[in-house]
Design a protein around this motif. Structure first.
Motif, PDB file in Angstrom:
ATOM      1  N   PRO A   1      15.406 -29.303 -37.591  1.00 15.64           N
ATOM      2  CA  PRO A   1      14.925 -29.166 -36.217  1.00 15.64           C
ATOM      3  C   PRO A   1      13.509 -29.739 -36.035  1.00 15.64           C
ATOM      4  O   PRO A   1      13.065 -29.947 -34.921  1.00 15.64           O
ATOM      5  CB  PRO A   1      14.933 -27.650 -35.977  1.00 15.64           C
ATOM      6  CG  PRO A   1      14.854 -27.048 -37.336  1.00 15.64           C
ATOM      7  CD  PRO A   1      15.537 -28.011 -38.263  1.00 15.64           C
ATOM      8  N   THR A   2      12.817 -30.008 -37.143  1.00 14.18           N
ATOM      9  CA  THR A   2      11.484 -30.605 -37.096  1.00 14.18           C
ATOM     10  C   THR A   2      11.615 -32.102 -36.880  1.00 14.18           C
ATOM     11  O   THR A   2      12.278 -32.780 -37.663  1.00 14.18           O
ATOM     12  CB  THR A   2      10.720 -30.329 -38.406  1.00 14.18           C
ATOM     13  OG1 THR A   2      10.678 -28.916 -38.634  1.00 14.18           O
ATOM     14  CG2 THR A   2       9.303 -30.874 -38.339  1.00 14.18           C
ATOM     15  N   PRO A   3      10.977 -32.644 -35.841  1.00 10.12           N
ATOM     16  CA  PRO A   3      11.084 -34.083 -35.570  1.00 10.12           C
ATOM     17  C   PRO A   3      10.536 -34.922 -36.741  1.00 10.12           C
ATOM     18  O   PRO A   3       9.630 -34.476 -37.452  1.00 10.12           O
ATOM     19  CB  PRO A   3      10.226 -34.288 -34.321  1.00 10.12           C
ATOM     20  CG  PRO A   3      10.041 -32.940 -33.728  1.00 10.12           C
ATOM     21  CD  PRO A   3      10.153 -31.958 -34.856  1.00 10.12           C
ATOM     22  N   PRO A   4      11.073 -36.128 -36.915  1.00 15.41           N
ATOM     23  CA  PRO A   4      10.615 -36.988 -38.014  1.00 15.41           C
ATOM     24  C   PRO A   4       9.102 -37.205 -38.038  1.00 15.41           C
ATOM     25  O   PRO A   4       8.492 -37.180 -39.106  1.00 15.41           O
ATOM     26  CB  PRO A   4      11.365 -38.296 -37.784  1.00 15.41           C
ATOM     27  CG  PRO A   4      12.633 -37.875 -37.109  1.00 15.41           C
ATOM     28  CD  PRO A   4      12.215 -36.731 -36.213  1.00 15.41           C
ATOM     29  N   TYR A   5       8.464 -37.402 -36.876  1.00 17.83           N
ATOM     30  CA  TYR A   5       7.020 -37.645 -36.890  1.00 17.83           C
ATOM     31  C   TYR A   5       6.266 -36.439 -37.442  1.00 17.83           C
ATOM     32  O   TYR A   5       5.260 -36.598 -38.134  1.00 17.83           O
ATOM     33  CB  TYR A   5       6.503 -38.056 -35.506  1.00 17.83           C
ATOM     34  CG  TYR A   5       6.310 -36.925 -34.521  1.00 17.83           C
ATOM     35  CD1 TYR A   5       5.082 -36.286 -34.417  1.00 17.83           C
ATOM     36  CD2 TYR A   5       7.342 -36.501 -33.691  1.00 17.83           C
ATOM     37  CE1 TYR A   5       4.888 -35.257 -33.514  1.00 17.83           C
ATOM     38  CE2 TYR A   5       7.159 -35.486 -32.781  1.00 17.83           C
ATOM     39  CZ  TYR A   5       5.931 -34.860 -32.690  1.00 17.83           C
ATOM     40  OH  TYR A   5       5.743 -33.844 -31.806  1.00 17.83           O
ATOM     41  N   GLN A   6       6.754 -35.222 -37.177  1.00 16.15           N
ATOM     42  CA  GLN A   6       6.104 -34.036 -37.714  1.00 16.15           C
ATOM     43  C   GLN A   6       6.351 -33.894 -39.210  1.00 16.15           C
ATOM     44  O   GLN A   6       5.486 -33.408 -39.939  1.00 16.15           O
ATOM     45  CB  GLN A   6       6.572 -32.782 -36.974  1.00 16.15           C
ATOM     46  CG  GLN A   6       6.020 -32.686 -35.574  1.00 16.15           C
ATOM     47  CD  GLN A   6       6.462 -31.423 -34.859  1.00 16.15           C
ATOM     48  OE1 GLN A   6       7.368 -30.726 -35.294  1.00 16.15           O
ATOM     49  NE2 GLN A   6       5.815 -31.134 -33.743  1.00 16.15           N
ATOM     50  N   GLN A   7       7.504 -34.329 -39.677  1.00 13.39           N
ATOM     51  CA  GLN A   7       7.782 -34.304 -41.112  1.00 13.39           C
ATOM     52  C   GLN A   7       6.833 -35.252 -41.845  1.00 13.39           C
ATOM     53  O   GLN A   7       6.298 -34.908 -42.909  1.00 13.39           O
ATOM     54  CB  GLN A   7       9.232 -34.697 -41.387  1.00 13.39           C
ATOM     55  CG  GLN A   7      10.246 -33.688 -40.877  1.00 13.39           C
ATOM     56  CD  GLN A   7      11.659 -34.129 -41.153  1.00 13.39           C
ATOM     57  OE1 GLN A   7      11.998 -34.509 -42.275  1.00 13.39           O
ATOM     58  NE2 GLN A   7      12.499 -34.076 -40.129  1.00 13.39           N
ATOM     59  N   ILE A   8       6.613 -36.442 -41.277  1.00 18.94           N
ATOM     60  CA  ILE A   8       5.690 -37.410 -41.885  1.00 18.94           C
ATOM     61  C   ILE A   8       4.274 -36.847 -41.872  1.00 18.94           C
ATOM     62  O   ILE A   8       3.561 -36.889 -42.888  1.00 18.94           O
ATOM     63  CB  ILE A   8       5.756 -38.762 -41.142  1.00 18.94           C
ATOM     64  CG1 ILE A   8       7.133 -39.393 -41.332  1.00 18.94           C
ATOM     65  CG2 ILE A   8       4.640 -39.696 -41.625  1.00 18.94           C
ATOM     66  CD1 ILE A   8       7.401 -40.572 -40.422  1.00 18.94           C
ATOM     67  N   ALA A   9       3.852 -36.305 -40.733  1.00 19.33           N
ATOM     68  CA  ALA A   9       2.507 -35.731 -40.626  1.00 19.33           C
ATOM     69  C   ALA A   9       2.324 -34.599 -41.632  1.00 19.33           C
ATOM     70  O   ALA A   9       1.272 -34.501 -42.279  1.00 19.33           O
ATOM     71  CB  ALA A   9       2.255 -35.239 -39.205  1.00 19.33           C
ATOM     72  N   ALA A  10       3.339 -33.754 -41.790  1.00 21.34           N
ATOM     73  CA  ALA A  10       3.248 -32.637 -42.737  1.00 21.34           C
ATOM     74  C   ALA A  10       3.056 -33.139 -44.166  1.00 21.34           C
ATOM     75  O   ALA A  10       2.292 -32.546 -44.949  1.00 21.34           O
ATOM     76  CB  ALA A  10       4.490 -31.757 -42.641  1.00 21.34           C
TER      77      ALA A  10
ATOM     78  N   ASP B   1      -4.591 -31.936 -48.156  1.00 20.50           N
ATOM     79  CA  ASP B   1      -4.924 -30.624 -48.708  1.00 20.50           C
ATOM     80  C   ASP B   1      -4.990 -30.617 -50.232  1.00 20.50           C
ATOM     81  O   ASP B   1      -5.785 -29.896 -50.826  1.00 20.50           O
ATOM     82  CB  ASP B   1      -3.928 -29.567 -48.227  1.00 20.50           C
ATOM     83  CG  ASP B   1      -4.083 -29.238 -46.745  1.00 20.50           C
ATOM     84  OD1 ASP B   1      -5.128 -29.592 -46.151  1.00 20.50           O
ATOM     85  OD2 ASP B   1      -3.145 -28.631 -46.180  1.00 20.50           O
ATOM     86  N   SER B   2      -4.163 -31.447 -50.863  1.00 14.02           N
ATOM     87  CA  SER B   2      -4.149 -31.497 -52.332  1.00 14.02           C
ATOM     88  C   SER B   2      -5.269 -32.366 -52.896  1.00 14.02           C
ATOM     89  O   SER B   2      -5.513 -32.363 -54.093  1.00 14.02           O
ATOM     90  CB  SER B   2      -2.807 -32.031 -52.827  1.00 14.02           C
ATOM     91  OG  SER B   2      -2.714 -33.437 -52.611  1.00 14.02           O
ATOM     92  N   GLY B   3      -5.919 -33.142 -52.012  1.00 13.04           N
ATOM     93  CA  GLY B   3      -6.972 -34.041 -52.472  1.00 13.04           C
ATOM     94  C   GLY B   3      -6.474 -35.425 -52.827  1.00 13.04           C
ATOM     95  O   GLY B   3      -7.259 -36.294 -53.210  1.00 13.04           O
TER      96      GLY B   3
END
Length: 83
Positions: A10-19, A26-28
């Motif tokens: 249900p998460t749009p592709p652009y949000q998956q890429i951004a995540a 966040d990991s550096g």
């Protein structure tokens, strides 16, 4: 970046890429003031349309994760520590 787009999510592709980019920040793996992959690189890596790549970058910019320098690229923004 290791994940693939889940078109059944249900998460749009652009949000998956951004995540995925946020996880790298966040990991550096992507450091402050260093460039994130270009739109062209995102398109090639994820196999998405240019509009999807642009939406992912816009989503990151609106969230304060990155900033864009015209004619230069998009870079990881310095973020205040979360409380």
């Amino acid at each position: 970046m290791a994940s693939e787009i889940d078109y059944d999510s249900p998460t749009p592709p652009y949000q998956q890429i951004a995540a995925e980019i946020i996880r790298d920040i966040d990991s550096g793996a992507l450091a402050v003031d260093r460039p994130i992959p270009s739109e062209s690189a995102l398109i090639q890596r994820w196999g998405v349309a240019r509009d999807t790549a642009r939406r992912a970058v816009r989503h990151l910019r609106e969230g304060g994760y990155v900033y864009t320098v015209p004619q230069r690229g998009t870079y990881v923004a310095e973020r205040a520590p979360e409380k």
